[in-house]
Design an enzyme around this catalytic site. Structure first.
Site, PDB file in Angstrom:
ATOM      1  CE1 TYR A   1       7.281  20.427   2.867  1.00 63.36           C
ATOM      2  CE2 TYR A   1       8.965  18.919   3.676  1.00 63.36           C
ATOM      3  CZ  TYR A   1       7.943  19.809   3.922  1.00 63.36           C
ATOM      4  OH  TYR A   1       7.564  20.066   5.208  1.00 63.36           O
TER       5      TYR A   1
ATOM      6  CG  HIS B   1      11.598  15.503   5.292  1.00 68.11           C
ATOM      7  ND1 HIS B   1      10.490  15.326   6.084  1.00 68.11           N
ATOM      8  CD2 HIS B   1      11.511  16.767   4.827  1.00 68.11           C
ATOM      9  CE1 HIS B   1       9.780  16.433   6.105  1.00 68.11           C
ATOM     10  NE2 HIS B   1      10.383  17.331   5.355  1.00 68.11           N
TER      11      HIS B   1
ATOM     12  CG  HIS C   1      -1.579   1.317   1.486  1.00 66.54           C
ATOM     13  ND1 HIS C   1      -2.594   1.823   0.732  1.00 66.54           N
ATOM     14  CD2 HIS C   1      -1.325   2.256   2.444  1.00 66.54           C
ATOM     15  CE1 HIS C   1      -2.957   3.002   1.201  1.00 66.54           C
ATOM     16  NE2 HIS C   1      -2.202   3.297   2.246  1.00 66.54           N
TER      17      HIS C   1
ATOM     18  CD1 TRP D   1       6.412   3.870   3.957  1.00 64.15           C
ATOM     19  CD2 TRP D   1       7.419   4.656   2.113  1.00 64.15           C
ATOM     20  NE1 TRP D   1       6.751   5.180   4.194  1.00 64.15           N
ATOM     21  CE2 TRP D   1       7.378   5.693   3.082  1.00 64.15           C
ATOM     22  CE3 TRP D   1       8.008   4.924   0.880  1.00 64.15           C
ATOM     23  CZ2 TRP D   1       7.905   6.956   2.851  1.00 64.15           C
ATOM     24  CZ3 TRP D   1       8.536   6.203   0.658  1.00 64.15           C
ATOM     25  CH2 TRP D   1       8.482   7.195   1.636  1.00 64.15           C
TER      26      TRP D   1
ATOM     27  CG  HIS E   1      11.738  15.220  11.023  1.00 63.80           C
ATOM     28  ND1 HIS E   1      11.385  16.402  10.429  1.00 63.80           N
ATOM     29  CD2 HIS E   1      11.445  14.274  10.107  1.00 63.80           C
ATOM     30  CE1 HIS E   1      10.898  16.178   9.227  1.00 63.80           C
ATOM     31  NE2 HIS E   1      10.927  14.879   9.013  1.00 63.80           N
ATOM     32  CG  HIS E   2      11.321  10.760   9.216  1.00 62.59           C
ATOM     33  ND1 HIS E   2       9.964  10.597   9.047  1.00 62.59           N
ATOM     34  CD2 HIS E   2      11.671  11.793   8.422  1.00 62.59           C
ATOM     35  CE1 HIS E   2       9.523  11.495   8.172  1.00 62.59           C
ATOM     36  NE2 HIS E   2      10.538  12.235   7.781  1.00 62.59           N
TER      37      HIS E   2
ATOM     38  CB  SER F   1      10.418   6.243 -14.219  1.00 65.42           C
ATOM     39  OG  SER F   1       9.321   7.080 -14.455  1.00 65.42           O
ATOM     40  CB  SER F   2      11.679   9.867 -10.542  1.00 60.62           C
ATOM     41  OG  SER F   2      10.492   9.330 -10.054  1.00 60.62           O
TER      42      SER F   2
ATOM     43  CD  GLU G   1       9.029  10.708  -2.826  1.00 59.64           C
ATOM     44  OE1 GLU G   1      10.046  11.006  -3.507  1.00 59.64           O
ATOM     45  OE2 GLU G   1       7.939  10.369  -3.321  1.00 59.64           O
TER      46      GLU G   1
ATOM     47  CG  ASP H   1       5.697  17.339 -27.163  1.00 54.11           C
ATOM     48  OD1 ASP H   1       5.996  16.926 -26.025  1.00 54.11           O
ATOM     49  OD2 ASP H   1       4.934  16.735 -27.934  1.00 54.11           O
TER      50      ASP H   1
ATOM     51  CB  SER I   1      -0.256  28.506  -6.771  1.00 56.83           C
ATOM     52  OG  SER I   1       0.288  28.240  -5.503  1.00 56.83           O
TER      53      SER I   1
ATOM     54  CB  THR J   1       4.658  25.670   4.982  1.00 59.40           C
ATOM     55  OG1 THR J   1       5.831  24.914   4.693  1.00 59.40           O
ATOM     56  CG2 THR J   1       3.442  24.897   4.505  1.00 59.40           C
TER      57      THR J   1
ATOM     58  CE  LYS K   1       5.010  27.605  -1.804  1.00 59.53           C
ATOM     59  NZ  LYS K   1       4.787  27.056  -3.111  1.00 59.53           N
TER      60      LYS K   1
ATOM     61  NE  ARG L   1       3.471   3.576  10.705  1.00 58.65           N
ATOM     62  CZ  ARG L   1       4.276   4.210   9.855  1.00 58.65           C
ATOM     63  NH1 ARG L   1       5.190   5.059  10.331  1.00 58.65           N
ATOM     64  NH2 ARG L   1       4.210   4.019   8.560  1.00 58.65           N
TER      65      ARG L   1
HETATM   66  C1  HEM Z   1      -7.868   7.240   1.595  1.00 61.64           C
HETATM   67  C2  HEM Z   1      -7.556   6.024   1.503  1.00 61.64           C
HETATM   68  C3  HEM Z   1      -6.457   5.435   2.353  1.00 61.64           C
HETATM   69  C4  HEM Z   1      -6.633   4.594   3.404  1.00 61.64           C
HETATM   70  C5  HEM Z   1      -7.955   4.071   3.949  1.00 61.64           C
HETATM   71  C6  HEM Z   1      -5.324   4.283   3.906  1.00 61.64           C
HETATM   72  C7  HEM Z   1      -5.077   3.431   4.967  1.00 61.64           C
HETATM   73  C8  HEM Z   1      -3.835   3.095   5.449  1.00 61.64           C
HETATM   74  C9  HEM Z   1      -3.580   2.164   6.504  1.00 61.64           C
HETATM   75  C10 HEM Z   1      -4.633   1.402   7.267  1.00 61.64           C
HETATM   76  C11 HEM Z   1      -2.243   2.100   6.676  1.00 61.64           C
HETATM   77  C12 HEM Z   1      -1.493   1.216   7.657  1.00 61.64           C
HETATM   78  C13 HEM Z   1      -1.033   2.020   8.818  1.00 61.64           C
HETATM   79  C14 HEM Z   1      -0.097   1.252   9.667  1.00 61.64           C
HETATM   80  O1  HEM Z   1      -0.402   0.118  10.050  1.00 61.64           O
HETATM   81  O2  HEM Z   1       0.981   1.814   9.986  1.00 61.64           O
HETATM   82  C15 HEM Z   1      -1.638   3.000   5.745  1.00 61.64           C
HETATM   83  C16 HEM Z   1      -0.288   3.235   5.623  1.00 61.64           C
HETATM   84  C17 HEM Z   1       0.287   4.079   4.690  1.00 61.64           C
HETATM   85  N1  HEM Z   1      -0.368   4.844   3.738  1.00 61.64           N
HETATM   86 FE1  HEM Z   1      -2.373   4.893   3.457  1.00 61.64          FE
HETATM   87  N2  HEM Z   1      -4.385   4.945   3.170  1.00 61.64           N
HETATM   88  C18 HEM Z   1      -5.043   5.664   2.202  1.00 61.64           C
HETATM   89  C19 HEM Z   1      -4.465   6.477   1.244  1.00 61.64           C
HETATM   90  C20 HEM Z   1      -3.099   6.715   1.108  1.00 61.64           C
HETATM   91  C21 HEM Z   1      -2.490   7.579   0.123  1.00 61.64           C
HETATM   92  C22 HEM Z   1      -3.242   8.353  -0.946  1.00 61.64           C
HETATM   93  C23 HEM Z   1      -1.148   7.559   0.351  1.00 61.64           C
HETATM   94  C24 HEM Z   1      -0.029   8.261  -0.356  1.00 61.64           C
HETATM   95  C25 HEM Z   1      -0.130   9.084  -1.329  1.00 61.64           C
HETATM   96  C26 HEM Z   1      -0.905   6.674   1.455  1.00 61.64           C
HETATM   97  C27 HEM Z   1       0.335   6.403   1.984  1.00 61.64           C
HETATM   98  C28 HEM Z   1       0.578   5.526   3.006  1.00 61.64           C
HETATM   99  C29 HEM Z   1       1.887   5.192   3.496  1.00 61.64           C
HETATM  100  C30 HEM Z   1       3.226   5.731   2.976  1.00 61.64           C
HETATM  101  C31 HEM Z   1       1.717   4.288   4.539  1.00 61.64           C
HETATM  102  C32 HEM Z   1       2.792   3.678   5.388  1.00 61.64           C
HETATM  103  C33 HEM Z   1       3.052   2.270   4.997  1.00 61.64           C
HETATM  104  C34 HEM Z   1       4.041   1.707   5.940  1.00 61.64           C
HETATM  105  O3  HEM Z   1       3.762   1.677   7.150  1.00 61.64           O
HETATM  106  O4  HEM Z   1       5.101   1.312   5.463  1.00 61.64           O
HETATM  107  N3  HEM Z   1      -2.110   6.183   1.911  1.00 61.64           N
HETATM  108  N4  HEM Z   1      -2.643   3.593   4.987  1.00 61.64           N
HETATM  109 CU   LIG Z   2      10.259  14.163   7.311  1.00 62.85          CU
END
Ligand code: HEM
Ligand SMILES: [Cu+2]
Length: 527
Positions: free
Chosen positions: A258, A254, A78, A143, A303-304, A170-171, A256, A107, A269, A329, A332, A451
């Site tokens: 931003y 971090h 996820h 992640w 800070h992480h 790619s990035s 990332e 283009d 904006s 910030t 802004k 978590r």
């Molecule tokens: C709105 C729908 C979303 C739901 C319901 C959701 C739900 C969750 C849940 C339940 C977790 C696990 C938390 C944990 O156990 O630590 C999680 C982790 C995470 N989510 Fe989401 N999320 C959503 C959208 C997003 C979006 C849009 C992003 C990024 C653009 C995102 C990025 C992340 C990241 C980076 C983690 C951490 C994964 C990790 O612990 O390695 N999520 N999310």
């Molecule tokens: Cu950070």
């Protein structure tokens, strides 16, 4: 072969190929932008399904919908898919569509490279997703792919590492393209300080990507050699240090944040002035604030890592540096509000999402300031408070901005208007369910729920139930979004050149709708 002679060709593509081959071989910035956006949507669905399974498992304590091992894999997937597959490609899609139109170019600078930047992505995310099918499955590391867990994972870890390499490639290629386009292909008179802010935020973002994606590649490559070639970068038994991994990862990680937030700021904006019927307040300050945020974001990474055992002086440095980000910030946010102040406001869907962004992103910023305080973070680190915080930034920040931008530019991109009524319903459903999912997680975190766990103590049950119901509601609301986009494509009213009277960048003032194949055949002259 003359694309210009045939008017039908000027409206769509150059007609060399039709069907799937058109999309595979395209070098046109608008086609590639469309590819990025649809790819991003599919990845949101994939990452979203993972989130729903996670949330279902957390509906109540004692449930066993998925095995704990698989639960951990889903958390990793996820996170990786949402960050690298969904939200980043969404903004690269915006960049591809908008930058040439906004600076008056035909283009992107490197059209073939552009094709390659996109087509790396499906392979990269496939590698990561296919790791689920290997013995041992996908990484169970989160992640962040921390050592020493990464060294103990099965072969799925290697697939993920190669996937991350490709994503980085790619990035980097995409960023080189964006930088070159903005520096070299602006129309006469389009001086840097006349560029729309969206272009400025992407210019800065692209430099950041070039700076930090190789750092991430280095971190995962060191992981790879630790796993297979006998190095001990992250292994204390061989003189290495797992904490080294965290330093390298967050030196990427971090900035990332931003890299995702700045293009979102860029979209906001553009949208706020258009629906306030006023030019942006404090343009120059916005440009400098963007640069300041980027620079400061390179010196806050630890800070992480407040709890790894760093010296107090180190903790203090990273705490104050983190708090410093709030200054640009804040500039802004002040300027966005000042733009709206005494404007002739109207609240079509893009503006609703922009206002939602403004409120919710500020909330995410505040919980970030709370977490920046070392003694508080030592209590809250790895709890649901952190999960709430970063979803406010990523979802209510970046994703809301992406929705604002999609509704804003959909008339330009498709030549058709979306259904305003349905757009507003989509906004309100998304707003309500988003807060239902994530606001309550602040309480869970403060009460101590960790978590990345598939089960929890009984005392956390109520808030978790609410959060899970919210998640399914949010998922359903996005089905409505898909319907709105498809309806626009099939049956939308033809869009005028400039549906938003306050919008004044080149794509609205100088380009017909739909946009011609080579965007600007002759560069416009900007007075
Ligand atoms: C709105 C729908 C979303 C739901 C319901 C959701 C739900 C969750 C849940 C339940 C977790 C696990 C938390 C944990 O156990 O630590 C999680 C982790 C995470 N989510 Fe989401 N999320 C959503 C959208 C997003 C979006 C849009 C992003 C990024 C653009 C995102 C990025 C992340 C990241 C980076 C983690 C951490 C994964 C990790 O612990 O390695 N999520 N999310
Ligand atoms: Cu950070």
């Amino acid at each position: 072969m003359s694309a210009v002679a045939n008017p039908e060709h000027t409206a769509g593509h150059d007609g060399r190929y039709g069907g799937a081959l058109r999309w595979i071989t395209t070098t046109n910035h608008k086609d590639i932008g469309t590819l990025y956006l649809w790819f991003s949507f599919i990845m949101f669905a994939v990452g979203g399904i993972a989130a729903l399974v996670i949330r279902a498992e957390l509906f109540s304590p004692g449930l066993q919908i998925v095995a704990p091992d698989f639960y951990n894999q889903l958390v990793t997937l996820h996170g990786l898919i949402m960050i690298f597959g969904a939200i980043m490609p969404a903004f690269v899609g915006f960049a591809n569509w908008q930058i040439p139109m906004m600076i008056g170019a035909p283009d992107m600078a490197f059209a073939r490279l552009n094709n390659w930047s996109f087509w790396l992505l499906p392979f990269a995310t496939s590698l990561i997703l296919l790791s689920m099918l290997t013995p041992g499955g996908a990484p169970q590391t989160g992640w962040t792919l921390y050592a020493p867990l990464t060294v103990q994972m099965g072969i799925g870890m290697d697939l993920t590492i190669f996937g991350v390499h490709l994503l980085g490639l790619s990035s980097i290629l995409g960023s080189i393209n964006i930088i070159t386009t903005i520096l070299n292909m602006r129309a006469p008179g389009m001086t840097p300080m006349r560029m729309p802010l969206f272009c400025w935020t992407w210019l800065v973002t692209a430099y950041m990507l070039v700076a930090v994606m190789p750092v991430l590649a280095g971190a995962v490559t060191m992981t790879l050699t630790d796993r297979h070639f006998g190095t001990t970068f992250f292994n204390a038994a061989g003189g290495g240090d797992p904490v080294l991994y965290q330093h390298i990862f967050w030196f990427f990680g971090h900035p990332e944040v931003y890299i995702i937030a700045l293009p979102a700021f860029g979209v906001i904006s553009q949208v706020i002035p258009a629906f306030s019927r006023k030019p942006i307040f404090g343009y120059t300050a916005m440009v400098y604030a963007t640069a300041a945020i980027a620079i400061i974001s390179f010196i806050v990474w630890a800070h992480h890592m407040y709890t790894v055992g760093m010296p107090v002086t180190g903790q203090l440095f990273f705490m104050y540096a983190t708090m410093l980000v709030a200054v640009p910030t804040g500039v802004k946010v002040f300027n966005w509000v000042a733009t709206m102040w005494r404007g002739s406001l109207s609240f079509e869907t893009p503006m609703l999402f922009a206002c939602g962004f403004l409120f919710m992103f500020v909330l995410g910023g505040f919980s970030g300031l709370v977490l920046s305080l070392v003694p508080v973070d030592i209590q809250l680190q790895d709890t649901y408070y952190v999960v709430a915080h970063f979803h406010y930034v990523m979802v209510a920040g970046a994703l809301f901005a992406a929705f604002a931008g999609i509704y804003f530019w959909l008339p330009k991109w498709t030549g058709r208007m979306y259904d305003e009524q349905l757009g507003k319903i989509h906004f309100w459903l998304t707003m309500i369910f988003f807060n239902m999912i994530f606001f309550v997680q602040h309480f869970l975190g403060l009460a101590g729920m960790p978590r990345r766990i598939p089960d929890y103590a009984l005392m956390f049950e109520t808030w978790n139930k609410i959060s899970t119901i919210g998640a399914f509601g949010m998922g359903l609301a996005q089905v409505l979004f898909l319907y709105i986009v498809l309806k626009t494509l099939r049956r939308g009213e033809p869009a005028p050149q400039r549906p938003w009277e306050g919008a004044d960048s080149l794509e609205w003032t100088h380009l017909p709708t739909p946009v011609p194949h080579h965007t600007f055949q002759t560069p416009p002259v900007i007075e």
